[in-house]
Design a protein around this motif. Structure first.
Motif, PDB file in Angstrom:
ATOM      1  N   LEU A 111      13.572 -11.099  -3.658  1.00  0.00           N
ATOM      2  CA  LEU A 111      12.707 -11.234  -4.806  1.00  0.00           C
ATOM      3  C   LEU A 111      12.152  -9.643  -4.816  1.00  0.00           C
ATOM      4  O   LEU A 111      12.083  -9.004  -5.984  1.00  0.00           O
ATOM      5  N   LEU A 112      11.778  -9.019  -3.993  1.00  0.00           N
ATOM      6  CA  LEU A 112      10.926  -7.834  -3.888  1.00  0.00           C
ATOM      7  C   LEU A 112      12.050  -6.717  -4.213  1.00  0.00           C
ATOM      8  O   LEU A 112      11.937  -5.950  -4.928  1.00  0.00           O
ATOM      9  N   LEU A 113      13.283  -6.753  -3.674  1.00  0.00           N
ATOM     10  CA  LEU A 113      14.060  -5.621  -3.959  1.00  0.00           C
ATOM     11  C   LEU A 113      14.701  -5.849  -5.247  1.00  0.00           C
ATOM     12  O   LEU A 113      14.898  -5.096  -6.033  1.00  0.00           O
ATOM     13  N   GLY A 114      15.270  -7.251  -5.489  1.00  0.00           N
ATOM     14  CA  GLY A 114      15.873  -7.485  -6.811  1.00  0.00           C
ATOM     15  C   GLY A 114      14.981  -7.229  -7.987  1.00  0.00           C
ATOM     16  O   GLY A 114      15.412  -7.097  -9.098  1.00  0.00           O
ATOM     17  N   GLY A 115      13.553  -7.389  -7.904  1.00  0.00           N
ATOM     18  CA  GLY A 115      12.775  -7.127  -8.993  1.00  0.00           C
ATOM     19  C   GLY A 115      12.756  -5.803  -9.511  1.00  0.00           C
ATOM     20  O   GLY A 115      12.208  -5.257 -10.605  1.00  0.00           O
ATOM     21  N   VAL A 116      12.987  -4.911  -8.472  1.00  0.00           N
ATOM     22  CA  VAL A 116      13.121  -3.385  -8.967  1.00  0.00           C
ATOM     23  C   VAL A 116      14.360  -2.999  -9.821  1.00  0.00           C
ATOM     24  O   VAL A 116      14.095  -2.305 -10.675  1.00  0.00           O
ATOM     25  N   ARG A 117      15.400  -3.778  -9.770  1.00  0.00           N
ATOM     26  CA  ARG A 117      16.623  -3.006 -10.350  1.00  0.00           C
ATOM     27  C   ARG A 117      16.514  -3.385 -11.967  1.00  0.00           C
ATOM     28  O   ARG A 117      16.744  -2.576 -12.682  1.00  0.00           O
ATOM     29  N   PRO A 118      16.031  -4.635 -12.559  1.00  0.00           N
ATOM     30  CA  PRO A 118      16.095  -4.818 -13.792  1.00  0.00           C
ATOM     31  C   PRO A 118      15.193  -3.983 -14.901  1.00  0.00           C
ATOM     32  O   PRO A 118      15.847  -3.388 -15.665  1.00  0.00           O
ATOM     33  N   PRO A 119      14.093  -3.343 -14.334  1.00  0.00           N
ATOM     34  CA  PRO A 119      13.443  -2.436 -15.144  1.00  0.00           C
ATOM     35  C   PRO A 119      14.299  -1.156 -15.406  1.00  0.00           C
ATOM     36  O   PRO A 119      14.325  -0.803 -16.329  1.00  0.00           O
ATOM     37  N   PHE A 120      14.689  -0.737 -14.317  1.00  0.00           N
ATOM     38  CA  PHE A 120      15.878   0.459 -14.395  1.00  0.00           C
ATOM     39  C   PHE A 120      17.070  -0.009 -15.432  1.00  0.00           C
ATOM     40  O   PHE A 120      17.519   1.223 -15.989  1.00  0.00           O
ATOM     41  N   GLU A 121      17.694  -1.090 -15.055  1.00  0.00           N
ATOM     42  CA  GLU A 121      18.612  -1.510 -15.981  1.00  0.00           C
ATOM     43  C   GLU A 121      18.359  -1.650 -17.573  1.00  0.00           C
ATOM     44  O   GLU A 121      18.896  -1.088 -18.352  1.00  0.00           O
ATOM     45  N   LEU A 122      17.198  -2.023 -17.807  1.00  0.00           N
ATOM     46  CA  LEU A 122      16.753  -2.071 -19.261  1.00  0.00           C
ATOM     47  C   LEU A 122      16.369  -0.690 -19.666  1.00  0.00           C
ATOM     48  O   LEU A 122      16.445  -0.321 -20.846  1.00  0.00           O
ATOM     49  N   GLN A 123      15.674   0.241 -18.662  1.00  0.00           N
ATOM     50  CA  GLN A 123      15.502   1.563 -19.204  1.00  0.00           C
ATOM     51  C   GLN A 123      16.992   2.282 -19.565  1.00  0.00           C
ATOM     52  O   GLN A 123      16.798   3.085 -20.702  1.00  0.00           O
ATOM     53  N   ALA A 124      17.813   2.149 -18.858  1.00  0.00           N
ATOM     54  CA  ALA A 124      19.081   2.541 -19.091  1.00  0.00           C
ATOM     55  C   ALA A 124      19.733   1.958 -20.286  1.00  0.00           C
ATOM     56  O   ALA A 124      20.242   2.838 -21.202  1.00  0.00           O
ATOM     57  N   LYS A 125      19.733   0.821 -20.788  1.00  0.00           N
ATOM     58  CA  LYS A 125      20.270   0.216 -21.910  1.00  0.00           C
ATOM     59  C   LYS A 125      19.203   0.823 -23.107  1.00  0.00           C
ATOM     60  O   LYS A 125      19.980   1.276 -24.171  1.00  0.00           O
ATOM     61  N   ARG A 126      18.056   1.161 -22.888  1.00  0.00           N
ATOM     62  CA  ARG A 126      17.125   1.362 -24.102  1.00  0.00           C
ATOM     63  C   ARG A 126      17.726   2.849 -24.320  1.00  0.00           C
ATOM     64  O   ARG A 126      17.573   3.427 -25.564  1.00  0.00           O
ATOM     65  N   ARG A 127      18.066   3.616 -23.264  1.00  0.00           N
ATOM     66  CA  ARG A 127      18.263   5.136 -23.367  1.00  0.00           C
ATOM     67  C   ARG A 127      19.617   5.207 -24.244  1.00  0.00           C
ATOM     68  O   ARG A 127      19.994   6.214 -25.028  1.00  0.00           O
ATOM     69  N   ARG A 128      20.617   4.143 -24.151  1.00  0.00           N
ATOM     70  CA  ARG A 128      21.762   4.274 -24.906  1.00  0.00           C
ATOM     71  C   ARG A 128      21.850   3.664 -26.270  1.00  0.00           C
ATOM     72  O   ARG A 128      22.840   3.635 -27.034  1.00  0.00           O
TER      73      ARG A 128
END
Length: 240
Positions: free
Chosen positions: A179-196
């Motif tokens: 949960l601690l590690l997996g919680g870090v990835r989605p915000p970065f994924e969202l940031q990448a999607k919004r950048r595209r």
């Protein structure tokens, strides 16, 4: 029969309210490595992300109920997306907190789990997680979501009832690290999607429309919560 029940209930309460010894440091490090092996590789992450989606949508649902909104249903999809529907005013503090709860829920659940493990409450953590999954199951509105929650809850139930203390401890630490590690990835994924140019109706964009605060500031909040939870929870788990 009555005698057995009378004996079992205090024993069960004793297990829930009591403390259990934590695992050796090498077990803590091994569960950290296992969680990294699940979160880091993209092919494995695409499957494991379903569990993060459960926490994400569960966070929306829980805060919707706490703030007085009417939760009407949760859907989990095979592409690891999800949807939580609640009724109430489409504005105001309740709606803002509900929208903000999704991306922060996995990390905050991990932080809470780390606090319980640091206090030796391994059995309590497993039972609370099982209870939350069972409560969420009532609100699932699609077959894939039911399957995902039943499998996840079944794993917790089996470990809670059948596994020995050492296996329970290792499982609990692995879940919290995930949960601690997996919680870090989605915000970065969202940031990448919004950048595209994608994810125009993301939680951050909805929050921006609700509060007139730029979406990137809400993204910053998601990052801050996930990274601070990882640092704080990691220190608790590693007994620093």
């Amino acid at each position: 029969m009555d005698s057995n029940t009378t004996t079992a209930l205090p024993d069960l309460w004793g297990r829930l309210s009591g403390t259990q010894p934590g695992p050796d440091l090498w077990v803590v490090l091994a569960t950290l490595a296992a969680a990294l092996a699940v979160v880091a590789p993209p092919p494995v992450w695409r499957v494991a992300r379903n569990a993060i989606t459960i926490a994400h949508e569960g966070g929306h649902g829980l805060i919707a109920l706490v703030t007085g909104r009417k939760l009407t249903g949760i859907r989990l999809h095979s592409d690891t997306s999800g949807l939580t529907v609640s009724r109430g005013k489409p504005y105001g503090l309740g709606m803002i907190l509900t929208a903000a709860a999704g991306y922060t829920a996995p990390s905050l659940l991990g932080l809470g789990g780390a606090a319980l493990l640091a206090a030796g409450r391994i059995t309590l953590l497993l039972w609370v997680a099982t209870a939350l999954l069972l409560a969420m199951l009532v609100m699932i509105r699609n077959a894939y979501g039911v399957l995902t929650v039943v499998l996840t809850g079944g794993a917790f139930l089996l470990v809670s009832w059948l596994a020995g203390p050492q296996v329970q401890a290792a499982f609990a630490y692995a879940v919290v690290w995930f949960l601690l590690l997996g919680g870090v990835r989605p915000p970065f994924e969202l940031q990448a999607k919004r950048r595209r140019g994608g994810a125009g109706d993301s939680d951050a964009d909805q929050l921006s429309r609700l509060t007139h605060v730029p979406a990137w500031l809400w993204l910053f909040l998601f990052h801050a919560v996930s990274l601070c939870s990882l640092i704080g929870g990691g220190q608790w788990l590693l007994r620093l």
